[in-house]
Every structure is written in C-alpha cells, then in structure tokens.
Write a protein that holds these residues in place. Structure first.
Motif, PDB file in Angstrom:
ATOM      1  N   ALA A  47      29.235 -24.016 142.663  1.00 14.54           N
ATOM      2  CA  ALA A  47      28.638 -22.706 142.956  1.00 14.54           C
ATOM      3  C   ALA A  47      29.677 -21.596 142.776  1.00 14.54           C
ATOM      4  CB  ALA A  47      28.074 -22.684 144.378  1.00 14.54           C
ATOM      5  N   GLN A  48      30.913 -21.876 143.201  1.00 17.40           N
ATOM      6  CA  GLN A  48      31.976 -20.863 143.035  1.00 17.40           C
ATOM      7  C   GLN A  48      32.280 -20.651 141.555  1.00 17.40           C
ATOM      8  OE1 GLN A  48      34.783 -22.842 145.674  1.00 17.40           O
ATOM      9  NE2 GLN A  48      34.717 -21.096 147.082  1.00 17.40           N
ATOM     10  N   LYS A  49      32.307 -21.730 140.817  1.00 14.73           N
ATOM     11  CA  LYS A  49      32.580 -21.598 139.389  1.00 14.73           C
ATOM     12  C   LYS A  49      31.474 -20.788 138.706  1.00 14.73           C
ATOM     13  CE  LYS A  49      34.001 -23.645 135.204  1.00 14.73           C
ATOM     14  NZ  LYS A  49      34.582 -24.711 134.456  1.00 14.73           N
ATOM     15  N   ALA A  50      30.228 -21.056 139.094  1.00 18.43           N
ATOM     16  CA  ALA A  50      29.091 -20.330 138.496  1.00 18.43           C
ATOM     17  C   ALA A  50      29.187 -18.844 138.848  1.00 18.43           C
ATOM     18  CB  ALA A  50      27.771 -20.925 139.005  1.00 18.43           C
ATOM     19  N   ALA A  99      30.226 -13.307 136.897  1.00 21.84           N
ATOM     20  CA  ALA A  99      30.953 -12.026 136.959  1.00 21.84           C
ATOM     21  C   ALA A  99      31.571 -11.707 135.600  1.00 21.84           C
ATOM     22  CB  ALA A  99      32.032 -12.088 138.042  1.00 21.84           C
ATOM     23  N   VAL A 100      32.163 -12.718 134.954  1.00 17.11           N
ATOM     24  CA  VAL A 100      32.774 -12.502 133.636  1.00 17.11           C
ATOM     25  C   VAL A 100      31.683 -12.129 132.619  1.00 17.11           C
ATOM     26  CG1 VAL A 100      34.007 -13.653 131.743  1.00 17.11           C
ATOM     27  CG2 VAL A 100      34.777 -13.953 134.113  1.00 17.11           C
ATOM     28  N   ASP A 101      30.538 -12.794 132.712  1.00 18.34           N
ATOM     29  CA  ASP A 101      29.429 -12.486 131.789  1.00 18.34           C
ATOM     30  C   ASP A 101      29.012 -11.021 131.906  1.00 18.34           C
ATOM     31  OD1 ASP A 101      29.444 -15.092 131.000  1.00 18.34           O
ATOM     32  OD2 ASP A 101      27.632 -15.683 132.111  1.00 18.34           O
ATOM     33  N   ARG A 102      28.988 -10.509 133.130  1.00 17.84           N
ATOM     34  CA  ARG A 102      28.534  -9.121 133.315  1.00 17.84           C
ATOM     35  C   ARG A 102      29.613  -8.094 132.965  1.00 17.84           C
ATOM     36  NH1 ARG A 102      27.904  -8.339 138.348  1.00 17.84           N
ATOM     37  NH2 ARG A 102      28.251 -10.486 139.055  1.00 17.84           N
TER      38      ARG A 102
END
Ligand SMILES: [Fe+2]
Ligand SMILES: [Fe+2]
Length: 327
Positions: free
Chosen positions: A192-195, A200-203
């Motif tokens: 869940a933390q990795k997702a 965040a990086v995607d946005r």
C-alpha cells in the motif's frame, strides 16, 4: 530566426542587444557582474524585477502544499525535517525579495502585485498534496527541477540574484534528498505504501516537467534573457537535463515514471520522452488549476492577519534607531 536563414547564436545575441548601450554590452561580453550601483537598461531592470519577484512569490506560496502536512507527518523526525524545509522556503523568499529591492522596488508593492494577480508564482504550487507521499514527490521532483533551473542562475549577470542563488541551491539539494528518502522508504515498505508513492510520482511527473516553461519555440522572452546573461540555457535544454538526471533515480527508487516513451537514445546521448501537453499548464497559469484560488486566499489572509507583526517590528526598529541616536 527569419525565414530559412540560419542565424548563428552570436548573431542572434547581437540582434537582441542592438538597442543596449555600448558600456553595458561590454560588461556582459566580459561576463562581468552587474551590480545595483551600475547603470543598466530599463528593460533589463524590469525583466529582472519580474523574474526575481515571481521567484520570491513561488518560494512563499510553495510553503503551503507542504506546510499542510507538518501536523500530519508520520513521525516526530519527519515533522522536524519538514518544518525545517518549509522554513527554508520562507528564507528563500526573503533573500529574493531583498535581491529585488536592490533594483529599486519596494517589497510591499511586489506583494500587492501578487495579491492582486498582476504578478504570478510557479504553477506547480496550484496542485494539491493528497497523501504523505506527495511530500516526497515534491521534494524529489519539484525541488529537483528547481535545482536544475537554479544552478545556472548562480552565474546570472545580476550580482545580488546570483549570490542569493548560491545559498538557495545548497538548501535545495537537501530538500531533494529528503524527498527521495521519503519515497525510498515508502517504495520499500508495504504494498500500500509503495502504491501511494507510485501514485504521487504519477501525478507530479508532468507538472514537474512543465516547471521549465513552454517549449523553446513558444517562449517569447527567452532569447533576450539569454543575451542579457540572465538565462544560461533554454527551457528545453533544462528539461532534458532534468529527465536525464531523474530516470536513473527513479530506477533506484524502484518506481516508474508515467511515460512509456522514456528510453535512452544512444545517438543523442539523452533520454527521449513523450511530447508534453502544455494545454494544462496554460490553464493553470490562467488561474484554473485545482488550487489557485485556495492558495491566493490563504496568502492574502495570512498577510492581513500578520499586519500587527509588521507594525510591531517597524515600531521596535524605530525605537531602537531613536535610542541609538540619543546615545
Ligand atoms: Fe526554495
Ligand atoms: Fe526547496
């Protein structure tokens, strides 16, 4: 460049400086520093005021998205680091307002210009910070892009701006590392933390790329700023430098950048990446980003609520000065 005639960089530079006084041209040609006491063309002064003010405003407005997470940071250590980082940004704003004042403007007027919408700040701060990972993505990508933009400004032709940037850049590299470290911890934590880190990086990836401004063929003031030694590299060159720097860091983080077209181009010696859709940037600049209104309302309110602090500081300074005079 006109028509198909190729204009060499030197010729382009000379054309941009046609109406610049000889003495000033010589100063620029020898890479000399322009200091507040020097005579300078009005247009050079105006360009610098606009750029330094916009930069100062960005540092101050940039405190909001992360300041929003100080009370919710996941540990005391994270809170202390984030508080120090946000405080650094306030310091950057203050050095920059001071640098602008050496050009003969008043800080209060610059703040008025910001509050009334006549001056802008970087569009990146009009995006929300939805999760804790966003604080990591901002440090890694937004402060990372700021470093790429600001390191060449340490050699800017205007002395006070260049000197302010030396200190700012040292602090920015700390900011970038703290962002990287937050994301590294998350991406090596639970699924869940990795997702959350990936989301965040995607946005933040494309908004960070847009921080370098529009493409070179759509950047009307760039050539002049380059001839004046304010800007040292084009928007597209800086953007490329940022992509090249960031791709291996993303691999170290074990996160993906949301662009399937990123790949190493052996011939160019750089990474290729997808064409950026700048419509979004222009919308955010026009005031239609997700947080434009919220950021400005908060800023104006904080300024009004802080009026008594400015008055008290001015009264104290006047009293000190009177006391010294009497002694
Ligand atoms: Fe900063
Ligand atoms: Fe920063």
């Amino acid at each position: 460049m006109y028509g198909n005639d190729y204009e060499t960089p030197d010729a382009q530079r000379a054309r941009q400086l046609e109406d610049t006084p000889e003495s000033f041209r010589e100063l620029l040609a020898t890479e000399g520093r322009v200091e507040p006491r020097d005579e300078m063309p009005d247009a050079y002064r105006r360009t610098l005021v606009r750029q330094i003010a916009q930069h100062a405003h960005s540092e101050i407005i940039g405190m909001q998205p992360e300041g929003n997470w100080i009370s919710r940071a996941p540990s005391l250590r994270r809170k202390a680091i984030l508080m120090a980082k946000v405080q650094d940004e306030a310091g950057h704003g203050l050095y920059l307002y001071a640098a602008a004042e050496t050009l003969g403007v008043d800080r209060a007027d610059l703040l008025d210009a910001l509050h009334s919408g006549r001056q802008k700040y970087s569009s990146i701060f009009n995006y929300p910070t939805l999760t804790w990972a966003d604080v990591g993505a901002i440090g890694w990508l937004v402060d990372g892009a700021a470093i790429v933009n600001q390191v060449p400004l340490c050699r800017c032709s205007y002395g006070p701006y260049a000197r302010a940037m030396v200190r700012v850049c040292k602090e920015e590299s700390f900011h970038q590392r703290q962002g990287f470290e937050i994301l590294h911890t998350l991406s090596h934590g639970s699924p869940a933390q990795k997702a959350m880190a990936q989301d965040a990086v995607d946005r933040y990836w494309f908004p960070a790329l847009m921080m370098f401004g529009p493409p070179d063929d759509n950047s009307p003031n760039s050539a002049r700023s380059m001839a004046w030694g304010i800007k040292r590299h084009s928007n597209d060159d800086l953007r490329q430098r940022f992509v090249d720097m960031t791709v291996p860091q993303a691999q170290a983080l074990d996160l993906t950048l949301p662009d399937p077209e990123i790949r190493w181009n052996e011939d160019r010696g750089h990474h290729d990446f997808a064409e950026i859709d700048f419509t979004e940037l222009f919308e955010v600049i026009k005031g239609n980003g997700p947080c434009n209104q919220q950021r400005m309302e908060h800023k104006v309110r904080a300024h009004e609520e802080g009026a008594w602090v400015r008055e008290a500081a001015a009264a104290f300074a006047a009293k000190q000065a009177a006391g010294e005079g009497a002694a």
